[in-house]
Design a protein around this motif. Structure first.
Motif, short mmCIF file in Angstrom:
data_model
loop_
_atom_site.label_atom_id
_atom_site.label_comp_id
_atom_site.label_asym_id
_atom_site.label_seq_id
_atom_site.Cartn_x
_atom_site.Cartn_y
_atom_site.Cartn_z
N UNK A 160 -6.24 -1.50 -6.11
CA UNK A 160 -5.05 -1.82 -6.90
C UNK A 160 -3.76 -1.61 -6.11
N UNK A 161 -3.85 -1.02 -4.91
CA UNK A 161 -2.65 -0.64 -4.16
C UNK A 161 -1.68 -1.79 -3.94
N UNK A 162 -2.12 -2.99 -3.50
CA UNK A 162 -1.14 -4.08 -3.27
C UNK A 162 -0.42 -4.49 -4.55
N UNK A 163 -1.15 -4.51 -5.68
CA UNK A 163 -0.54 -4.89 -6.94
C UNK A 163 0.48 -3.84 -7.36
N UNK A 164 0.08 -2.56 -7.26
CA UNK A 164 0.96 -1.49 -7.70
C UNK A 164 2.23 -1.43 -6.85
N UNK A 165 2.09 -1.71 -5.55
CA UNK A 165 3.26 -1.64 -4.68
C UNK A 165 4.32 -2.65 -5.10
N UNK A 223 0.33 3.26 2.01
CA UNK A 223 0.25 4.67 1.61
C UNK A 223 -0.74 4.86 0.47
N UNK A 224 -0.72 3.95 -0.50
CA UNK A 224 -1.63 4.05 -1.64
C UNK A 224 -3.08 3.79 -1.22
N UNK A 225 -3.28 2.86 -0.28
CA UNK A 225 -4.64 2.65 0.22
C UNK A 225 -5.17 3.93 0.88
N UNK A 226 -4.29 4.61 1.61
CA UNK A 226 -4.70 5.86 2.24
C UNK A 226 -5.08 6.90 1.18
N UNK A 227 -4.31 6.96 0.08
CA UNK A 227 -4.66 7.84 -1.03
C UNK A 227 -6.05 7.51 -1.57
N UNK A 228 -6.28 6.20 -1.81
CA UNK A 228 -7.56 5.79 -2.37
C UNK A 228 -8.72 6.09 -1.44
N UNK A 268 -5.27 -1.30 7.30
CA UNK A 268 -4.18 -1.49 6.36
C UNK A 268 -3.94 -0.25 5.51
N UNK A 269 -4.47 0.88 5.93
CA UNK A 269 -4.29 2.14 5.21
C UNK A 269 -3.42 3.07 6.04
N UNK A 300 4.42 1.01 0.95
CA UNK A 300 3.89 1.67 -0.23
C UNK A 300 2.42 1.32 -0.42
N UNK A 301 2.06 0.05 -0.23
CA UNK A 301 0.66 -0.36 -0.39
C UNK A 301 -0.23 0.36 0.61
#
Length: 477
Positions: free
Chosen positions: A137-142, A299-304, A87-88, A296-297
């Motif tokens: 936090x990625x799913x929440x932030x998205x 992408x943010x998971x990949x960042x994390x 999921x990243x 977006x979620x």
């Protein structure tokens, strides 16, 4: 009218061509376009460990290790982002790199911890914590993306471009290492930079699609060839570098987790999450690929995940690189597999210091000339997104204008931040961070904590080649 792009293939329409983002190009083109991304990325990629290493007083050997670790992690992170793992990964042509937003905070954290490798250990503790928080936090932030309308995302991308342009100009003048010497800003350096920029523009102007897409690769190659012919290129780094080198986890020791550095890095990571959100929507707009909260979620998971990996492998905070978004815009090559190829090149550079030395031999003014066009395109993408916000409306205009002013404050009135406590200075002494925080806060004040509804981008209409009108139910501007 935007160029019409082919739709996704689907089980119901197997004859339809795949979206350009999902197109697998022939190997020779993948190789050329991938290497072009590396050249576009390289100078900005290594500048962060160089700046931090010099500020913390690291030895040359330790600095080289930081650079190799950064390149290796960048390659792995870019593959995760473009190819997708579980999921990243947004599965878009996004290159991952160490964010400029974290430079000033990391320097403040490291020097506050005594500098040297001891300071690095505190930095890595904060980096790993921020990466874990981002992933979780990625799913929440998205789902909060609706609070970042075009006026916020466009402002942040414009600020990133404007903030990066001086980095390109500094290289064009000869590089930061020459500041204070007669060679800085010399006619010879500026001639190399201008010549490279003119070459890039001439290749684009020629109108041949294949050559135009390679303009940012051909410019540095031509500039370096001229510099070599005139005796202004130093290839000693290639000769002195080892053939093979591997960074080991926790090379400098186990990270130290301290409260204030962790808190400062969490604030920085919040800004980078907004930055990545903007980059994802920007690349969606450029490629015509629909972007939703799940994209977006991922992408943010990949960042994390990349940031946690960076802390383990002696590197730093990772984010989708806006510089390479400008390259996608210029080259019009939209395949995410090109970024996968670039990631493989970066891994090789991270494992082969001698190969990295070859890329490092490109003169700073040559890199600066090529980078100026790319960084300017980042700002242009921001302006393009800002066009979807009605800047005739006073509140939107204020968000943009005040945020731009705030972003310029750290570079124009540096002593103001020197008087701040270290914890506060670690967060605010960055034009990107301060400008982004200002844009977010003003948007909350003007557009969220009121009855006003922010305009959203209609991605379906963009994919169809139509104008990006507000979604149904959004107020007319």
């Amino acid at each position: 009218m935007a160029r019409r792009l082919p739709r996704h293939s689907s089980p119901h329409a197997p004859h339809q061509q795949a979206h350009p983002v999902d197109e697998l190009l022939p190997l020779p083109r993948l190789t050329l376009y991938g290497f072009q991304h590396v050249l576009a990325f390289y100078a900005a990629a290594v500048i962060v460990p160089v700046l931090l290493g010099n500020a913390l007083g690291l030895s040359r050997q330790e600095l080289v290790h930081l650079i190799n670790a950064d390149l290796l992690t960048c390659g792995i992170a870019s593959i995760i982002q473009a190819l997708g793992v579980w999921k990243a990964g947004a599965r878009l042509p996004l290159v991952q790199g160490v964010t400029f937003t974290a430079v000033s905070p990391m320097i403040a954290i490291g020097t506050g911890a005594g500098g040297g490798t001891a300071g690095l250990l505190v930095v890595y503790g904060a980096v790993i914590t921020a990466g874990i928080a981002t992933f979780l936090f990625a799913p929440v932030f998205s789902r909060l993306a609706k609070y970042f309308p075009p006026v916020v995302i466009g402002t942040i991308l414009t600020i990133i471009g404007i903030t990066l342009i001086p980095v390109a100009l500094q290289d064009a003048a000869g590089g930061a290492q020459l500041i204070g010497t007669p060679a800085y800003g010399s006619p010879e350096n500026l001639a190399y930079a201008l010549g490279t920029l003119v070459f890039v523009l001439a290749v684009v102007r020629a109108g041949k699609p294949f050559l135009s897409s390679l303009a940012v690769l051909l410019g540095p190659v031509a500039g370096t060839a001229v510099a070599w012919f005139l005796g202004d290129t130093d290839f000693s780094a290639v000769r002195d570098s080892a053939w093979f080198g591997v960074t080991t986890p926790f090379h400098y020791g186990m990270p130290r987790f301290e409260l204030l550095p962790v808190a400062a890095m969490l604030v920085v990571m919040l800004i980078t999450m907004v930055e990545t959100t903007g980059d994802v929507y920007a690349i969606g707009e450029i490629t015509g690929k629909r972007v939703d909260t799940d994209t977006v979620a991922r992408a943010l998971r990949a960042d994390g995940a990349a940031t946690v990996l960076g802390g383990i492998l002696n590197s730093f905070l990772y984010v989708a690189f806006a510089e390479n978004i400008g390259l996608v815009r210029m080259s019009r090559v939209m395949s995410r597999y090109v970024v996968v190829a670039a990631g493989l090149f970066m891994i090789v550079l991270g494992l082969l210091p001698k190969a990295g030395g070859l890329v490092a031999a490109i003169p700073h003014p040559v890199l600066g000339g090529a980078a100026l066009s790319m960084f300017g395109m980042v700002a242009a993408v921001g302006v393009q997104i800002l066009a979807k916000a009605d800047l005739r409306e006073e509140r939107n205009a204020l968000i943009l204008g005040v945020s731009l002013g705030a972003a310029l404050l750290p570079t124009t009135v540096g002593p103001f931040f020197d008087r701040m406590p270290d914890g506060v200075r670690a967060v605010l002494d960055s034009g990107i961070t301060l400008g982004a925080l200002t844009a977010i806060a003003l948007n909350l004040l003007f557009n969220v904590f009121t009855s006003r509804t922010a305009m959203e981008i209609d991605w379906a209409r963009i994919a169809d080649g139509g104008p990006a009108d507000p979604l149904p139910g959004a107020p007319a501007r």
